[in-house]
Design a protein around this motif. Sequence first.
Motif, mmCIF file in Angstrom:
data_model
loop_
_atom_site.group_PDB
_atom_site.id
_atom_site.type_symbol
_atom_site.label_atom_id
_atom_site.label_comp_id
_atom_site.label_asym_id
_atom_site.label_seq_id
_atom_site.Cartn_x
_atom_site.Cartn_y
_atom_site.Cartn_z
ATOM 1 N N THR A 1 29.982 83.069 -29.493
ATOM 2 C CA THR A 1 30.725 81.805 -29.450
ATOM 3 C C THR A 1 29.887 80.681 -28.852
ATOM 4 O O THR A 1 29.924 79.542 -29.337
ATOM 5 C CB THR A 1 32.035 81.977 -28.672
ATOM 6 N N TRP A 2 29.121 80.981 -27.827
ATOM 7 C CA TRP A 2 28.272 79.938 -27.238
ATOM 8 C C TRP A 2 27.212 79.481 -28.238
ATOM 9 O O TRP A 2 26.921 78.286 -28.350
ATOM 10 C CB TRP A 2 27.625 80.444 -25.956
ATOM 11 N N ALA A 3 26.643 80.408 -28.998
ATOM 12 C CA ALA A 3 25.675 80.032 -30.027
ATOM 13 C C ALA A 3 26.342 79.145 -31.074
ATOM 14 O O ALA A 3 25.756 78.163 -31.545
ATOM 15 C CB ALA A 3 25.082 81.278 -30.685
ATOM 16 N N ARG A 4 27.579 79.474 -31.435
ATOM 17 C CA ARG A 4 28.309 78.644 -32.405
ATOM 18 C C ARG A 4 28.649 77.280 -31.823
ATOM 19 O O ARG A 4 28.707 76.282 -32.559
ATOM 20 C CB ARG A 4 29.584 79.357 -32.855
ATOM 21 N N VAL A 5 28.889 77.227 -30.529
ATOM 22 C CA VAL A 5 29.129 75.935 -29.859
ATOM 23 C C VAL A 5 27.911 75.036 -30.026
ATOM 24 O O VAL A 5 28.028 73.859 -30.407
ATOM 25 C CB VAL A 5 29.453 76.153 -28.372
ATOM 26 N N LEU A 6 26.732 75.579 -29.751
ATOM 27 C CA LEU A 6 25.498 74.793 -29.880
ATOM 28 C C LEU A 6 25.284 74.350 -31.320
ATOM 29 O O LEU A 6 24.938 73.191 -31.587
ATOM 30 C CB LEU A 6 24.302 75.618 -29.408
ATOM 31 N N LEU A 7 25.497 75.270 -32.250
ATOM 32 C CA LEU A 7 25.312 74.952 -33.662
ATOM 33 C C LEU A 7 26.330 73.930 -34.138
ATOM 34 O O LEU A 7 26.007 73.009 -34.896
ATOM 35 C CB LEU A 7 25.410 76.235 -34.487
ATOM 36 N N SER A 8 27.573 74.076 -33.687
ATOM 37 C CA SER A 8 28.624 73.124 -34.058
ATOM 38 C C SER A 8 28.304 71.718 -33.581
ATOM 39 O O SER A 8 28.542 70.730 -34.292
ATOM 40 C CB SER A 8 29.974 73.567 -33.478
ATOM 41 N N ALA A 9 27.785 71.621 -32.368
ATOM 42 C CA ALA A 9 27.418 70.309 -31.833
ATOM 43 C C ALA A 9 26.317 69.667 -32.674
ATOM 44 O O ALA A 9 26.269 68.446 -32.835
ATOM 45 C CB ALA A 9 26.964 70.440 -30.388
ATOM 46 N N LEU A 10 25.439 70.479 -33.227
ATOM 47 C CA LEU A 10 24.350 69.967 -34.065
ATOM 48 C C LEU A 10 24.837 69.517 -35.440
ATOM 49 O O LEU A 10 24.402 68.497 -35.968
ATOM 50 C CB LEU A 10 23.281 71.051 -34.248
ATOM 51 N N LEU A 11 25.751 70.281 -36.019
ATOM 52 C CA LEU A 11 26.138 70.052 -37.409
ATOM 53 C C LEU A 11 27.264 69.049 -37.585
ATOM 54 O O LEU A 11 27.319 68.346 -38.604
ATOM 55 C CB LEU A 11 26.569 71.379 -38.054
ATOM 56 N N ASN A 12 28.170 68.977 -36.620
ATOM 57 C CA ASN A 12 29.412 68.249 -36.847
ATOM 58 C C ASN A 12 29.498 66.892 -36.166
ATOM 59 O O ASN A 12 30.459 66.174 -36.342
ATOM 60 C CB ASN A 12 30.597 69.114 -36.376
ATOM 61 N N ASN A 13 28.510 66.564 -35.374
ATOM 62 C CA ASN A 13 28.541 65.286 -34.681
ATOM 63 C C ASN A 13 27.117 64.758 -34.558
ATOM 64 O O ASN A 13 26.282 65.394 -33.928
ATOM 65 C CB ASN A 13 29.172 65.470 -33.288
ATOM 66 N N LYS A 14 26.839 63.644 -35.157
ATOM 67 C CA LYS A 14 25.472 63.119 -35.174
ATOM 68 C C LYS A 14 24.939 62.827 -33.770
ATOM 69 O O LYS A 14 23.736 62.773 -33.561
ATOM 70 C CB LYS A 14 25.410 61.862 -36.036
ATOM 71 N N GLU A 15 25.846 62.646 -32.831
ATOM 72 C CA GLU A 15 25.423 62.367 -31.459
ATOM 73 C C GLU A 15 25.321 63.632 -30.620
ATOM 74 O O GLU A 15 24.870 63.597 -29.484
ATOM 75 C CB GLU A 15 26.401 61.386 -30.798
ATOM 76 N N GLY A 16 25.778 64.767 -31.160
ATOM 77 C CA GLY A 16 25.678 66.019 -30.425
ATOM 78 C C GLY A 16 26.706 66.188 -29.327
ATOM 79 O O GLY A 16 26.501 66.964 -28.399
ATOM 80 N N LYS A 17 27.825 65.491 -29.431
ATOM 81 C CA LYS A 17 28.873 65.587 -28.416
ATOM 82 C C LYS A 17 29.930 66.582 -28.882
ATOM 83 O O LYS A 17 30.736 66.296 -29.754
ATOM 84 C CB LYS A 17 29.480 64.210 -28.143
ATOM 85 N N PHE A 18 29.941 67.758 -28.267
ATOM 86 C CA PHE A 18 30.772 68.863 -28.734
ATOM 87 C C PHE A 18 32.239 68.701 -28.372
ATOM 88 O O PHE A 18 32.589 68.258 -27.287
ATOM 89 C CB PHE A 18 30.250 70.175 -28.133
ATOM 90 N N GLU A 19 33.111 69.090 -29.331
ATOM 91 C CA GLU A 19 34.546 69.222 -29.121
ATOM 92 C C GLU A 19 34.979 70.577 -29.661
ATOM 93 O O GLU A 19 34.386 71.090 -30.606
ATOM 94 C CB GLU A 19 35.313 68.099 -29.848
#
Length: 305
Positions: free
Chosen positions: A42-60
Motif C-alpha cells: 500500500t505504501w508503494a501504491r501511495v507513492l505511485l499514486s502521488a506520481l500518476l494522479n497529481n502533477k504536483e505530487g500531493k497525495f490524497e
Amino acid sequence: ITKKYLIQKKYIKIVQTLQNFNFYIQMKKIIFIASYPKSGNTWARVLLSALLNNKEGKFEFDDLKKIYMFSQLIYFKKLKNYKLDSNGNLDLDFTINNWLNAQNIINNETADSRFFKTHSIRGVINGKYFTDSSVCAGFIYISRDPRDIVISKAKYMSTSIDESINKLLYDEKVTVCPNRVVEFVNTWQNHVISWYSFKDVPRLIIKYEDMLNDTGKIIEQIIDFVNKYTTYNITKNAELISNILTTTNFKKLQNMEKKEGFEESSPHSPFFRKGTSEQWKGELSTNQLNLIEKELNVPMKYLGY
C-alpha cells in the motif's frame, strides 16, 4: 497521378492503420504491484499514486482508488461461463483457469498502462500461472523482513505471533479474498521465489526497509521504471519529489487514516500502525527468531536480511 495509384495509396494507408490497431489491441499494459501481505504494498501504491494522479505530487487517499486490486469480479464477468460459488465468490476453478484471460481482456480494452495491486503468488496453482509474459508488461515487487511481517500481520489479524509465524513459514493454503475473488498467497518463501524468478518482463524490486531509509531514492527509481516501461511520462523534478515526501510520510498517512478512515484498515489495528523496521528486536522471543532464521536462512541471506 493515376486513379489506380491513388487507390493503391489509400489501400496501403488502410493496411497500415489496421496494423497499428492490431498492435494497439495486442500491446500489454498491466503492471502489477506485488507483495506478500503486510510488506509495504500500500505504501508503494501511495507513492505511485502521488506520481500518476497529481502533477504536483500531493497525495490524497482517493488517488489510491486508481490502483486497485486485480482480483475482483468486474474483471472476470466478461468471460464465458462466468461462475460464482455458494458464498457469492468467484468459483475457484474458474478463477484459476481464467487469470490470463481476464488480464488479456484488460489489455485489449485499455489504451494506457494499468497498475494493479496483488498479494497473489506468481507460481503455479493447478498447473496455471497467476500471470505471465503474454499479458504482463512488468511488475514492481516489494519485499520485507519476514521477522517484521509476522508482527505486523499478528497485530492486523489479532492473532498470536506464533500463529502468524506458522502461516508465514508453512501454510501453503493461505489466501486473501477482499473482493470476492480469491488470491493464493502461499508461504512467504514460495511467494518471494515465485516473483523473483519471473524474469521474462521488466521489473523493479523494492525493499520496504529502503522505502523507510531513503524514500526519495525509491521515488526516483519508480519514476525511471514508469517512464521506461509504461505509457506515462513523469517529469522528474525536486519540487515534485519534495511534495510527495511531505504528503506520503508515515506520520502524515497515520493522521489521514485517523481523520478520514481507510478502507484497508482492520477492526483490530490501524493500517498505518508503526512504519518502522527491526520491530522484531523487541517483540520476538529467541525461539521465535531462531525458527524463522533457520527455516528462511537462504532467502533471507539472498535478500540481505
